[in-house]
Design a protein around this motif. Structure first.
Motif, PDB file in Angstrom:
ATOM      1  N   ARG A 180      -1.538   3.753 -10.629  1.00  0.00           N
ATOM      2  CA  ARG A 180      -2.830   4.428 -10.605  1.00  0.00           C
ATOM      3  C   ARG A 180      -2.711   5.743 -11.365  1.00  0.00           C
ATOM      4  NH1 ARG A 180      -3.912   3.790  -4.062  1.00  0.00           N
ATOM      5  NH2 ARG A 180      -3.646   1.503  -3.982  1.00  0.00           N
ATOM      6  N   PRO A 181      -3.437   5.897 -12.454  1.00  0.00           N
ATOM      7  CA  PRO A 181      -3.332   7.124 -13.254  1.00  0.00           C
ATOM      8  C   PRO A 181      -3.553   8.381 -12.413  1.00  0.00           C
ATOM      9  CG  PRO A 181      -4.616   5.468 -14.416  1.00  0.00           C
ATOM     10  CD  PRO A 181      -4.378   4.930 -13.036  1.00  0.00           C
ATOM     11  N   ARG A 182      -2.648   9.321 -12.575  1.00  0.00           N
ATOM     12  CA  ARG A 182      -2.697  10.631 -11.906  1.00  0.00           C
ATOM     13  C   ARG A 182      -2.561  10.542 -10.382  1.00  0.00           C
ATOM     14  NH1 ARG A 182      -6.484  10.747 -15.824  1.00  0.00           N
ATOM     15  NH2 ARG A 182      -8.161  10.310 -14.323  1.00  0.00           N
ATOM     16  N   GLN A 183      -2.255   9.352  -9.878  1.00  0.00           N
ATOM     17  CA  GLN A 183      -2.060   9.196  -8.429  1.00  0.00           C
ATOM     18  C   GLN A 183      -0.659   8.718  -8.069  1.00  0.00           C
ATOM     19  OE1 GLN A 183      -5.222   7.205  -6.196  1.00  0.00           O
ATOM     20  NE2 GLN A 183      -6.568   7.389  -7.987  1.00  0.00           N
ATOM     21  N   GLY A 184      -0.082   7.906  -8.910  1.00  0.00           N
ATOM     22  CA  GLY A 184       1.243   7.396  -8.627  1.00  0.00           C
ATOM     23  C   GLY A 184       1.300   5.878  -8.685  1.00  0.00           C
ATOM     24  N   THR A 185       2.419   5.324  -8.240  1.00  0.00           N
ATOM     25  CA  THR A 185       2.650   3.879  -8.250  1.00  0.00           C
ATOM     26  C   THR A 185       2.702   3.376  -6.813  1.00  0.00           C
ATOM     27  OG1 THR A 185       3.909   4.056 -10.309  1.00  0.00           O
ATOM     28  CG2 THR A 185       4.191   2.042  -9.018  1.00  0.00           C
ATOM     29  N   TYR A 186       1.946   2.338  -6.529  1.00  0.00           N
ATOM     30  CA  TYR A 186       1.807   1.825  -5.169  1.00  0.00           C
ATOM     31  C   TYR A 186       2.218   0.349  -5.103  1.00  0.00           C
ATOM     32  CZ  TYR A 186      -0.816   6.081  -4.153  1.00  0.00           C
ATOM     33  OH  TYR A 186      -1.185   7.390  -3.990  1.00  0.00           O
ATOM     34  N   VAL A 187       2.681  -0.054  -3.927  1.00  0.00           N
ATOM     35  CA  VAL A 187       3.015  -1.464  -3.698  1.00  0.00           C
ATOM     36  C   VAL A 187       1.711  -2.238  -3.559  1.00  0.00           C
ATOM     37  CG1 VAL A 187       4.155  -3.119  -2.189  1.00  0.00           C
ATOM     38  CG2 VAL A 187       5.177  -0.856  -2.573  1.00  0.00           C
ATOM     39  N   ALA A 188       1.522  -3.214  -4.440  1.00  0.00           N
ATOM     40  CA  ALA A 188       0.283  -3.994  -4.470  1.00  0.00           C
ATOM     41  C   ALA A 188       0.387  -5.192  -3.536  1.00  0.00           C
ATOM     42  CB  ALA A 188      -0.007  -4.458  -5.896  1.00  0.00           C
ATOM     43  N   TYR A 231       0.690  -8.544  -3.489  1.00  0.00           N
ATOM     44  CA  TYR A 231       1.027  -9.561  -4.492  1.00  0.00           C
ATOM     45  C   TYR A 231       0.354 -10.897  -4.213  1.00  0.00           C
ATOM     46  CZ  TYR A 231       4.510 -10.660  -0.879  1.00  0.00           C
ATOM     47  OH  TYR A 231       5.125 -10.960   0.308  1.00  0.00           O
ATOM     48  N   ARG A 232      -0.090 -11.125  -2.975  1.00  0.00           N
ATOM     49  CA  ARG A 232      -0.796 -12.383  -2.683  1.00  0.00           C
ATOM     50  C   ARG A 232      -2.150 -12.413  -3.371  1.00  0.00           C
ATOM     51  NH1 ARG A 232      -0.433 -11.370   3.584  1.00  0.00           N
ATOM     52  NH2 ARG A 232      -1.069  -9.380   2.675  1.00  0.00           N
ATOM     53  N   ARG A 233      -2.748 -11.229  -3.555  1.00  0.00           N
ATOM     54  CA  ARG A 233      -4.045 -11.145  -4.225  1.00  0.00           C
ATOM     55  C   ARG A 233      -3.899 -10.907  -5.725  1.00  0.00           C
ATOM     56  NH1 ARG A 233      -8.443 -10.565  -0.919  1.00  0.00           N
ATOM     57  NH2 ARG A 233      -8.034 -10.100   1.285  1.00  0.00           N
ATOM     58  N   ASN A 234      -2.875 -10.153  -6.098  1.00  0.00           N
ATOM     59  CA  ASN A 234      -2.746  -9.722  -7.489  1.00  0.00           C
ATOM     60  C   ASN A 234      -1.677 -10.480  -8.266  1.00  0.00           C
ATOM     61  OD1 ASN A 234      -4.607  -7.436  -7.101  1.00  0.00           O
ATOM     62  ND2 ASN A 234      -2.981  -6.626  -5.795  1.00  0.00           N
ATOM     63  N   GLY A 235      -0.977 -11.402  -7.607  1.00  0.00           N
ATOM     64  CA  GLY A 235       0.151 -12.072  -8.234  1.00  0.00           C
ATOM     65  C   GLY A 235      -0.242 -13.166  -9.200  1.00  0.00           C
ATOM     66  N   ASN A 236       0.779 -13.748  -9.809  1.00  0.00           N
ATOM     67  CA  ASN A 236       0.617 -14.815 -10.789  1.00  0.00           C
ATOM     68  C   ASN A 236       1.835 -15.731 -10.703  1.00  0.00           C
ATOM     69  OD1 ASN A 236       2.714 -13.433 -12.323  1.00  0.00           O
ATOM     70  ND2 ASN A 236       1.099 -12.009 -12.954  1.00  0.00           N
ATOM     71  N   GLY A 247       0.783  -1.228   0.000  1.00  0.00           N
ATOM     72  CA  GLY A 247       0.000   0.000   0.000  1.00  0.00           C
ATOM     73  C   GLY A 247       0.812   1.274   0.000  1.00  0.00           C
ATOM     74  N   SER A 248       2.127   1.169   0.199  1.00  0.00           N
ATOM     75  CA  SER A 248       2.951   2.379   0.221  1.00  0.00           C
ATOM     76  C   SER A 248       3.156   2.911  -1.191  1.00  0.00           C
ATOM     77  CB  SER A 248       4.305   2.096   0.885  1.00  0.00           C
ATOM     78  OG  SER A 248       5.023   1.113   0.159  1.00  0.00           O
ATOM     79  N   ARG A 249       3.375   4.204  -1.274  1.00  0.00           N
ATOM     80  CA  ARG A 249       3.542   4.865  -2.568  1.00  0.00           C
ATOM     81  C   ARG A 249       5.020   4.999  -2.906  1.00  0.00           C
ATOM     82  NH1 ARG A 249       3.986  10.090  -4.795  1.00  0.00           N
ATOM     83  NH2 ARG A 249       2.651  10.472  -6.622  1.00  0.00           N
ATOM     84  N   LEU A 250       5.382   4.650  -4.130  1.00  0.00           N
ATOM     85  CA  LEU A 250       6.764   4.807  -4.575  1.00  0.00           C
ATOM     86  C   LEU A 250       7.048   6.291  -4.841  1.00  0.00           C
ATOM     87  CD1 LEU A 250       6.944   1.717  -4.855  1.00  0.00           C
ATOM     88  CD2 LEU A 250       7.955   2.067  -7.120  1.00  0.00           C
ATOM     89  N   PRO A 251       8.298   6.696  -4.718  1.00  0.00           N
ATOM     90  CA  PRO A 251       8.655   8.066  -5.124  1.00  0.00           C
ATOM     91  C   PRO A 251       8.356   8.258  -6.613  1.00  0.00           C
ATOM     92  CG  PRO A 251      10.430   7.042  -3.864  1.00  0.00           C
ATOM     93  CD  PRO A 251       9.457   5.964  -4.177  1.00  0.00           C
ATOM     94  N   PRO A 252       8.193   9.478  -7.066  1.00  0.00           N
ATOM     95  CA  PRO A 252       7.993   9.724  -8.499  1.00  0.00           C
ATOM     96  C   PRO A 252       9.147   9.158  -9.326  1.00  0.00           C
ATOM     97  CG  PRO A 252       7.565  11.702  -7.213  1.00  0.00           C
ATOM     98  CD  PRO A 252       8.164  10.706  -6.274  1.00  0.00           C
TER      99      PRO A 252
END
Length: 236
Positions: free
Chosen positions: A67-75, A77-82, A31-36
């Motif tokens: 996330r468009p116009r919001q930034g990049t967040y740590v997802a 991965y247990r829910r969104n992974g492959n 859930g944390s946001r990466l730097p620009p």
């Protein structure tokens, strides 16, 4: 003795590996946001193209969410992974896996093997089972390198899924080929290829005699041995 080809990872590979490690270690919390991106470029002394490519790769693996116009967040991965996420986890920390990671992989394999073996016993033809035995005999060679033994073990189990006539099960098995093969290689390096042959040969014996209870019990036995018994493949 065989030597593997060496290669130098690209900057994008190094960027991906570093962020994977920071996420899996908890240094970058979910859930944390990466730097620009511009800030990442400056801090890591890499180009915008490397950052763009790395973020795209990490997003594909389920580690990041853009996330468009919001930034990049740590997802999560247990829910969104492959499968790529699983492979990244398997290579994290030099490929050292703990008991829980290996247990999780083997529990999935256990469920698939139950179905594959029972269907092979119920629906496999004599000719098909004989073909399975021919694959097994290639595994009998004690001089096989671990990677080759693991490859034959996968061929054996994949052919076993074909015997049952379910059109989807072989495809599911194929999707798990890389992590399962990696664990077989690890097993062979610790206990020898003959130990792998013994496990497969006993399973084949129960398929040949069409003994479902014994086959299911043997699957439980050798997988539990790999998790917590005398043939553990986890790293302390």
């Amino acid at each position: 003795m065989s030597f593997e080809k060496l290669y130098a990872p690209s900057l994008k590979d190094l960027f991906v590996q570093q962020l994977q490690g920071m996420i899996l270690s908890g240094e970058l919390p979910l859930g944390s946001r990466l730097p620009p991106e511009r800030e990442l470029c400056q801090k890591m002394h890499i180009s915008r193209a490397v950052v763009n490519g790395g973020i795209a790769e990490l997003s594909r693996q389920g580690f990041l969410e853009v996330r468009p116009r919001q930034g990049t967040y740590v997802a999560d991965y247990r829910r969104n992974g492959n499968l790529d996420t699983l492979l990244a986890i398997m290579h994290y920390n030099g490929g050292i896996l703990g008991r829980e990671e290996i247990r999780s992989i083997l529990e999935v394999r256990q469920g698939l093997e139950y179905m594959a073996v029972r269907r092979a016993i119920d629906y496999g033809s004599r000719e098909g089972i004989a073909q399975l035995g021919q694959i097994l005999r290639r595994l009998e060679d004690p001089t096989l390198p671990p990677a080759r033994a693991a490859e034959i073990a996968f061929q054996f189990q994949h052919e076993m899924t074909m015997l049952g006539g379910n059109t989807i099960l072989p495809l599911i098995y194929t999707s798990f080929q890389v992590p399962c093969t990696a664990l077989w290689v690890r097993f062979c390096r610790k206990y020898g290829t003959q130990a792998l042959y013994t496990n497969m040969a006993k399973l084949y014996e129960y398929i040949l005699t069409r003994n479902k209870p014994a086959a299911s019990a043997w699957i439980d036995t050798y997988l539990e041995e790999a998790i917590s018994g005398s043939q553990q493949i986890y790293d302390a």
